[in-house]
Design an enzyme around this catalytic site. Structure first.
Site, PDB file in Angstrom:
ATOM      1  N   LYS A   1       7.545   7.159   4.233  1.00  0.00           N
ATOM      2  CA  LYS A   1       6.498   6.673   5.139  1.00  0.00           C
ATOM      3  C   LYS A   1       6.898   7.051   6.562  1.00  0.00           C
ATOM      4  O   LYS A   1       7.844   6.493   7.113  1.00  0.00           O
ATOM      5  CB  LYS A   1       6.353   5.161   4.998  1.00  0.00           C
TER       6      LYS A   1
ATOM      7  N   LYS B   1       0.362   8.160  -2.444  1.00  0.00           N
ATOM      8  CA  LYS B   1      -0.182   6.962  -1.814  1.00  0.00           C
ATOM      9  C   LYS B   1      -1.099   7.381  -0.675  1.00  0.00           C
ATOM     10  O   LYS B   1      -0.662   8.004   0.288  1.00  0.00           O
ATOM     11  CB  LYS B   1       0.938   6.059  -1.303  1.00  0.00           C
TER      12      LYS B   1
ATOM     13  N   GLU C   1       3.946  -5.213  -3.471  1.00  0.00           N
ATOM     14  CA  GLU C   1       3.944  -4.310  -2.325  1.00  0.00           C
ATOM     15  C   GLU C   1       3.931  -5.101  -1.015  1.00  0.00           C
ATOM     16  O   GLU C   1       3.268  -6.117  -0.915  1.00  0.00           O
ATOM     17  CB  GLU C   1       2.705  -3.409  -2.351  1.00  0.00           C
ATOM     18  N   SER C   2       4.664  -4.613  -0.043  1.00  0.00           N
ATOM     19  CA  SER C   2       4.702  -5.133   1.327  1.00  0.00           C
ATOM     20  C   SER C   2       5.478  -6.445   1.427  1.00  0.00           C
ATOM     21  O   SER C   2       5.438  -7.289   0.531  1.00  0.00           O
ATOM     22  CB  SER C   2       3.291  -5.335   1.906  1.00  0.00           C
TER      23      SER C   2
END
Length: 260
Positions: A56, A116, A216-217
């Protein structure tokens, strides 16, 4: 217009531009031999809590994360350190990614790869397949109800697995009814960008047994990973915490050591 609506609209326009530049038959011709890794879902149900380690480059809310990062170096460090799969963020405008990052990752490591992105069109599935992805992200909140089922089938036809992302009860019901086999619960609300680490725990009872569940996150420590495992989560997806670490490989090991 909110963040999600804005990015979906921009994505639709960008996909239309790319389709004009590279028509679908030309994109299909790029598939070549199927040299992708082992099944994405298989990596997620390995013993313990599996880690999907993400490349990312930037965050819409926090800006650049790791300027000039080498995809090759990062995914090789992830693989050597015990990650089960890699997520490659390919959205260019807000996350600084590209399909070139996915192509580079495929050439550099043998882990299953997730594209993604904000996928709203079958053309993006063809791109993912041509670039060597094993799986794609489908975000329920970014799609009309019937589009999720259509994209799930189109992905299956291309031998791509799908991580179907949900955030609330309504999203989860839609994903289950569409037949999603891998459900990712995003603790971040894409409409507000706020993170609530309890979201995945609240939605777990709504997900049928036998479904692969990904958190996620909001996951940044081995204790977070351990807690997810104890709750019944199969895998966690972590990006920013790894990409901001001085040594991403060591950060993977730290997350996984003592987590289960």
């Amino acid at each position: 217009m909110g963040f999600l609506e804005d990015i979906v609209e921009a994505t639709e326009a960008e996909v239309a531009r790319r389709r004009r530049t590279v028509p679908e038959p030309e994109l299909r011709a790029r598939f070549g031999p199927d040299n992708r890794g082992y099944p994405f879902s298989e990596a997620l149900v390995a013993p313990g809590v599996s880690l999907i380690a993400e490349v990312k480059r930037a965050s819409p809310s926090r800006g650049p994360i790791r300027p000039g990062a080498s995809v090759t170096e990062i995914v090789r460090a992830y693989e050597a350190s015990g990650a089960g799969a890699c997520s490659i963020l390919t959205e260019p405008t807000r996350f600084g990614g590209s399909l070139d990052d996915l192509v580079e990752a495929r050439a550099a490591c043998g882990l299953p790869l997730l594209r993604k992105d904000f996928i709203v069109d079958e053309y993006q599935l063809l791109e993912a397949r041509a670039a060597g992805a094993d799986a794609v992200l489908l975000i329920v909140a970014a799609l009309e109800h019937d589009r999720l089922g259509q994209l799930l089938q189109a992905a299956a036809d291309l031998r791509l697995e799908a991580l179907v992302e949900v955030h609330d009860e309504e999203d989860t019901q839609i994903a289950v009814e569409a037949g999603a086999e891998i459900i990712g619960v995003n603790n971040r609300d894409l409409r507000t960008l706020e993170v609530d680490p309890e979201t995945v725990l609240q939605l777990l009872p709504d997900i049928p047994a036998g479904t692969v569940v990904v958190a996620e996150s909001g996951i940044g420590t081995a204790e977070d990973v351990r807690r997810m495992g104890e709750a019944g989560v199969d895998a966690v997806l972590v990006g920013e915490a790894l990409m901001r670490a001085p040594d991403p490989g060591e950060a993977v090991r730290a997350l996984l050591t003592g987590a289960t």
